[in-house]
Structures are given as C-alpha cells and as structure tokens.
Design a protein around this motif. Structure first.
Motif, PDB file in Angstrom:
ATOM      1  N   VAL A  33       0.855  -1.190   0.000  1.00 15.28           N
ATOM      2  CA  VAL A  33       0.000   0.000   0.000  1.00 15.28           C
ATOM      3  C   VAL A  33       0.890   1.239   0.000  1.00 15.28           C
ATOM      4  O   VAL A  33       1.781   1.372   0.840  1.00 15.28           O
ATOM      5  CB  VAL A  33      -0.928   0.010   1.240  1.00 15.28           C
ATOM      6  N   ASP A  34       0.657   2.123  -0.957  1.00 14.77           N
ATOM      7  CA  ASP A  34       1.342   3.417  -0.989  1.00 14.77           C
ATOM      8  C   ASP A  34       0.603   4.340  -0.033  1.00 14.77           C
ATOM      9  O   ASP A  34      -0.625   4.448  -0.099  1.00 14.77           O
ATOM     10  CB  ASP A  34       1.311   4.019  -2.392  1.00 14.77           C
ATOM     11  N   ALA A  35       1.327   5.011   0.867  1.00 15.01           N
ATOM     12  CA  ALA A  35       0.671   5.862   1.861  1.00 15.01           C
ATOM     13  C   ALA A  35       1.547   7.047   2.216  1.00 15.01           C
ATOM     14  O   ALA A  35       2.777   6.964   2.154  1.00 15.01           O
ATOM     15  CB  ALA A  35       0.363   5.052   3.117  1.00 15.01           C
ATOM     16  N   LEU A  36       0.876   8.139   2.601  1.00 14.53           N
ATOM     17  CA  LEU A  36       1.608   9.313   3.068  1.00 14.53           C
ATOM     18  C   LEU A  36       0.721  10.121   3.998  1.00 14.53           C
ATOM     19  O   LEU A  36      -0.502  10.021   3.976  1.00 14.53           O
ATOM     20  CB  LEU A  36       2.081  10.189   1.899  1.00 14.53           C
ATOM     21  N   ILE A  37       1.379  10.925   4.825  1.00 12.22           N
ATOM     22  CA  ILE A  37       0.691  11.914   5.656  1.00 12.22           C
ATOM     23  C   ILE A  37       1.408  13.235   5.408  1.00 12.22           C
ATOM     24  O   ILE A  37       2.640  13.270   5.275  1.00 12.22           O
ATOM     25  CB  ILE A  37       0.673  11.540   7.156  1.00 12.22           C
ATOM     26  N   ARG A  38       0.608  14.302   5.291  1.00 13.12           N
ATOM     27  CA  ARG A  38       1.219  15.601   5.011  1.00 13.12           C
ATOM     28  C   ARG A  38       0.457  16.710   5.729  1.00 13.12           C
ATOM     29  O   ARG A  38      -0.686  16.535   6.127  1.00 13.12           O
ATOM     30  CB  ARG A  38       1.239  15.883   3.513  1.00 13.12           C
ATOM     31  N   VAL A  39       1.129  17.833   5.876  1.00 20.68           N
ATOM     32  CA  VAL A  39       0.503  19.023   6.447  1.00 20.68           C
ATOM     33  C   VAL A  39       0.554  20.123   5.391  1.00 20.68           C
ATOM     34  O   VAL A  39       1.535  20.252   4.661  1.00 20.68           O
ATOM     35  CB  VAL A  39       1.192  19.459   7.763  1.00 20.68           C
ATOM     36  N   ASP A  40      -0.522  20.891   5.295  1.00 21.61           N
ATOM     37  CA  ASP A  40      -0.655  21.930   4.277  1.00 21.61           C
ATOM     38  C   ASP A  40      -0.706  23.296   4.972  1.00 21.61           C
ATOM     39  O   ASP A  40      -1.695  23.622   5.630  1.00 21.61           O
ATOM     40  CB  ASP A  40      -1.931  21.682   3.480  1.00 21.61           C
ATOM     41  N   ALA A  41       0.344  24.072   4.814  1.00 24.72           N
ATOM     42  CA  ALA A  41       0.450  25.379   5.477  1.00 24.72           C
ATOM     43  C   ALA A  41      -0.671  26.329   5.059  1.00 24.72           C
ATOM     44  O   ALA A  41      -1.175  27.100   5.881  1.00 24.72           O
ATOM     45  CB  ALA A  41       1.808  26.008   5.183  1.00 24.72           C
ATOM     46  N   GLU A  42      -1.086  26.281   3.809  1.00 21.27           N
ATOM     47  CA  GLU A  42      -2.162  27.168   3.340  1.00 21.27           C
ATOM     48  C   GLU A  42      -3.476  26.866   4.049  1.00 21.27           C
ATOM     49  O   GLU A  42      -4.238  27.769   4.370  1.00 21.27           O
ATOM     50  CB  GLU A  42      -2.343  27.036   1.825  1.00 21.27           C
ATOM     51  N   ARG A  43      -3.745  25.574   4.300  1.00 29.18           N
ATOM     52  CA  ARG A  43      -4.983  25.230   4.994  1.00 29.18           C
ATOM     53  C   ARG A  43      -4.908  25.629   6.463  1.00 29.18           C
ATOM     54  O   ARG A  43      -5.933  25.972   7.057  1.00 29.18           O
ATOM     55  CB  ARG A  43      -5.295  23.748   4.831  1.00 29.18           C
ATOM     56  N   ILE A  44      -3.724  25.612   7.067  1.00 29.55           N
ATOM     57  CA  ILE A  44      -3.585  26.091   8.448  1.00 29.55           C
ATOM     58  C   ILE A  44      -3.979  27.564   8.497  1.00 29.55           C
ATOM     59  O   ILE A  44      -4.765  27.983   9.351  1.00 29.55           O
ATOM     60  CB  ILE A  44      -2.143  25.913   8.972  1.00 29.55           C
ATOM     61  N   GLN A  45      -3.450  28.348   7.579  1.00 28.18           N
ATOM     62  CA  GLN A  45      -3.731  29.779   7.549  1.00 28.18           C
ATOM     63  C   GLN A  45      -5.205  30.067   7.257  1.00 28.18           C
ATOM     64  O   GLN A  45      -5.737  31.069   7.709  1.00 28.18           O
ATOM     65  CB  GLN A  45      -2.842  30.465   6.515  1.00 28.18           C
ATOM     66  N   ALA A  46      -5.871  29.156   6.541  1.00 32.87           N
ATOM     67  CA  ALA A  46      -7.286  29.332   6.218  1.00 32.87           C
ATOM     68  C   ALA A  46      -8.200  28.772   7.309  1.00 32.87           C
ATOM     69  O   ALA A  46      -9.417  28.850   7.201  1.00 32.87           O
ATOM     70  CB  ALA A  46      -7.608  28.653   4.888  1.00 32.87           C
ATOM     71  N   GLY A  47      -7.597  28.197   8.359  1.00 35.48           N
ATOM     72  CA  GLY A  47      -8.386  27.640   9.452  1.00 35.48           C
ATOM     73  C   GLY A  47      -9.070  26.332   9.112  1.00 35.48           C
ATOM     74  O   GLY A  47     -10.068  25.972   9.723  1.00 35.48           O
ATOM     75  N   GLN A  48      -8.544  25.606   8.138  1.00 35.25           N
ATOM     76  CA  GLN A  48      -9.100  24.323   7.721  1.00 35.25           C
ATOM     77  C   GLN A  48      -8.238  23.192   8.257  1.00 35.25           C
ATOM     78  O   GLN A  48      -7.072  23.400   8.595  1.00 35.25           O
ATOM     79  CB  GLN A  48      -9.161  24.244   6.199  1.00 35.25           C
ATOM     80  N   PRO A  49      -8.793  21.960   8.315  1.00 35.09           N
ATOM     81  CA  PRO A  49      -7.977  20.817   8.735  1.00 35.09           C
ATOM     82  C   PRO A  49      -6.762  20.681   7.816  1.00 35.09           C
ATOM     83  O   PRO A  49      -6.905  20.508   6.606  1.00 35.09           O
ATOM     84  CB  PRO A  49      -8.920  19.622   8.586  1.00 35.09           C
ATOM     85  N   ALA A  50      -5.577  20.802   8.381  1.00 33.07           N
ATOM     86  CA  ALA A  50      -4.365  20.893   7.580  1.00 33.07           C
ATOM     87  C   ALA A  50      -3.665  19.565   7.339  1.00 33.07           C
ATOM     88  O   ALA A  50      -2.808  19.473   6.470  1.00 33.07           O
ATOM     89  CB  ALA A  50      -3.395  21.855   8.239  1.00 33.07           C
ATOM     90  N   TRP A  51      -4.014  18.524   8.095  1.00 33.18           N
ATOM     91  CA  TRP A  51      -3.339  17.236   7.963  1.00 33.18           C
ATOM     92  C   TRP A  51      -4.137  16.329   7.048  1.00 33.18           C
ATOM     93  O   TRP A  51      -5.358  16.236   7.151  1.00 33.18           O
ATOM     94  CB  TRP A  51      -3.165  16.588   9.328  1.00 33.18           C
TER      95      TRP A  51
END
Length: 91
Positions: A33-51
C-alpha cells in the motif's frame, strides 16, 4: 436509493497514534500500500484541517483519504477508514 451515513470515529487523543505513525506507514508499505501523511500550510492559515492521510494500492480496492486538524486526529481517522476498507492494521 439509500444514502450511506458517514460516521466519524470516536478518537482517543491519548492513544499514541502519533508515536506509531511511522510504524503504520512502514507496515502499509510492506503490504504493498502506498501511503503518506502531510501538512498543508495554506490550509492552516485558512483555518481548515491541515493534515491529510492518503493510501492506495495493495489490498485497498479504492484510495483512502482522511483529513484532520492534528496529526493524531488525521491518523485516528485513517486507521478507522482503513479498517472499514478491510485492511487490518495492527495498531
């Protein structure tokens, strides 16, 4: 036509899933299974779930994606979703 209800898992913030994330990702890779976890800085700044967690391939019929406001929430949801998809993650 029946509408499928989406149920959010009850998450335990003290489950230690953050500590096991790399082991879970490694185990998924061993299963093909190909898998990843990431954080998105733009979504943090927009107040959205960033992970975001994404997995595909191997025993998964369809790709899996979950989002959360923290790495622990995201991975807790990911484990729940992977189990619903029939993948018995040993955590």
């Amino acid at each position: 036509m029946a509408v499928k209800k989406v149920r959010w898992p009850k998450l335990d913030p003290d489950s230690g899933v953050e500590d096991a994330t790399l082991l879970i990702l490694e185990w998924l890779g061993e299963q093909g299974v190909d898998a990843l976890i990431r954080v998105d800085a733009e979504r943090i700044q927009a107040g959205q779930p960033a992970w975001t967690f994404v997995a595909s391939g191997g025993q998964l019929a369809d790709a899996v994606r979950t989002d959360g406001v923290s790495a622990a929430e995201c991975m807790g949801r990911a484990l729940f979703t992977l189990r619903e998809a029939g993948l018995s993650v040993p955590f």
